[in-house]
Scaffold this active site. Sequence first.
Site, mmCIF file in Angstrom:
data_model
loop_
_atom_site.group_PDB
_atom_site.id
_atom_site.type_symbol
_atom_site.label_atom_id
_atom_site.label_comp_id
_atom_site.label_asym_id
_atom_site.label_seq_id
_atom_site.Cartn_x
_atom_site.Cartn_y
_atom_site.Cartn_z
ATOM 1 N N PHE A 139 -14.472 -3.542 5.196
ATOM 2 C CA PHE A 139 -13.329 -3.890 6.047
ATOM 3 C C PHE A 139 -12.530 -2.625 6.321
ATOM 4 C CE2 PHE A 139 -9.043 -5.309 7.050
ATOM 5 C CZ PHE A 139 -9.313 -6.250 8.021
ATOM 6 N N ASP A 224 -12.505 5.408 3.103
ATOM 7 C CA ASP A 224 -11.392 4.522 3.430
ATOM 8 C C ASP A 224 -10.733 4.131 2.115
ATOM 9 O OD1 ASP A 224 -9.694 2.409 3.902
ATOM 10 O OD2 ASP A 224 -11.010 1.411 5.345
ATOM 11 N N LYS A 253 -1.286 1.064 3.120
ATOM 12 C CA LYS A 253 -0.842 0.047 2.170
ATOM 13 C C LYS A 253 0.248 0.559 1.221
ATOM 14 C CE LYS A 253 -4.754 -3.172 2.223
ATOM 15 N NZ LYS A 253 -4.132 -4.431 2.602
HETATM 16 C C1 LIG Z 1 -10.070 -0.842 2.995
HETATM 17 C C2 LIG Z 1 -9.135 -1.248 4.104
HETATM 18 N N1 LIG Z 1 -9.107 -0.531 5.224
HETATM 19 C C3 LIG Z 1 -8.275 -0.833 6.234
HETATM 20 C C4 LIG Z 1 -7.435 -1.915 6.167
HETATM 21 C C5 LIG Z 1 -6.536 -2.238 7.315
HETATM 22 O O1 LIG Z 1 -5.220 -1.883 7.018
HETATM 23 P P1 LIG Z 1 -4.023 -2.450 7.913
HETATM 24 O O2 LIG Z 1 -4.011 -3.927 7.739
HETATM 25 O O3 LIG Z 1 -2.805 -1.746 7.358
HETATM 26 O O4 LIG Z 1 -4.297 -2.065 9.321
HETATM 27 C C6 LIG Z 1 -7.441 -2.707 5.007
HETATM 28 C C7 LIG Z 1 -6.566 -3.890 4.912
HETATM 29 O O5 LIG Z 1 -6.775 -4.796 4.159
HETATM 30 C C8 LIG Z 1 -8.301 -2.361 3.947
HETATM 31 O O6 LIG Z 1 -8.362 -3.084 2.826
#
Ligand SMILES: Cc1ncc(COP(=O)(O)O)c(C=O)c1O
Length: 405
Positions: A139, A224, A253
């Site tokens: 994700f 990520d 986050k």
């Molecule tokens: C690993 C990862 N990348 C990206 C995101 C997306 O972040 P945002 O919701 O701040 O756009 C998330 C959100 O849960 C995530 O867990």
Amino acid sequence: MNDQTVSRQTFDEVMVPCFSPAPFVPDRGEGSRVWDTAGRDYIDFACGIAVTSLGHAHPELLKVLHEQGSKLWHIGNGYTNEPVLRLAKKLESLSFADRAFFANSGAEANEAALKLARRVAFDRHGEQKAEIVSFTQSFHGRTFFTVSVGGQPKYSEGFGPIPQGIIHLPYNDIEAAKRAIGPQTCAVIVEPVQGEGGVIPADPDFLKALREACDAHGALLIFDEVQTGVGRTGTFYAYEDTGVTPDILTTAKALGNGFPIGAMLTTEALAAHFKVGVHGTTYGGNPLGAAIAHKVVELISDPAVLAGVRTRGEAIRAKLAALNERFDVFNEVRGKGLLIGAQLNARFAGRAKDFNAAAANHGVMMLIAGPDVLRFAPSLIMPEADLNEGFARLEKAFEDVAGAR
Ligand SMILES: Cc1ncc(COP(=O)(O)O)c(C=O)c1O
């Protein structure tokens, strides 16, 4: 309609229905406790989704919010500002990176990372080197590029043609990665622990194999760390503990403890490909968010806080083992530090939502990661008394769903 009178039901009347919030409405928080509009308290094992890692209403963050808030909130990227420069220096002192780009969310940080990788490959090798390798169940956010790169088709289907040049491989499959990564590969993007995909840690040998394959073919490795970063797994960034250094790292986050901020961290040589005008943002790098994030980073990078992540993580695993002893509900508890996933066994397959709802009924906020995994991502400084009280309440919730054995 009087716009002062609102309730959970108002959500269904005024909001776009892409969320299904809990029946209660949180109103106030302090540390690891949250109170709803009816005055009921909850123990917070969720932190939004791994966001409020220093708990709610942290006094030092409030102080910075008030100080910077009364000075300058926003100035735009036609100017720079001292808080953002201090934040960049701080993050670079704590990581491999020597350049930072600030955004407002994890998705935007990943969007920047993927665009940078494509631009670097284009400048260095030409347009044929554009393939992005990602992993099933990953994700990376909800913009159309990041959702297409993410490995959960349910989030990208039904929106028209998907951006080209993206492939998905099985996570932790070294042979599949070796076979697929080649001269056409522009970048590989990977979560050191898949969060939304079920709290699945990467095998260190898998990450090493990705690094080697990227080096062999001139591809960039993107970590990520939106969910794993800023102390969540017990080191400031999770990559530190893997023996592998990425070329680009994304973080968001917990970086703002709830104030929306994200960042893409990289090296000077790669950053040089984002020349003036190639990428941009209105709000990214604003002084208010940057000042808050700087204090968050200062507090969480304290070795005592990071050590506390590991001890709290072990305490939660022990509590989950005790619950499992009594109710026989999990077949695996996994994750790293304070990103913990408990996989329900076959008897409770598909029932993570029932456990979550029962927990809320007993005054606990927690998370799920798919239909079969209960996820815990509490504050990194959660007081022991709250942790114990939370698990006492969870035991009652488990009695409701799984019955006494
Ligand atoms: C690993 C990862 N990348 C990206 C995101 C997306 O972040 P945002 O919701 O701040 O756009 C998330 C959100 O849960 C995530 O867990």
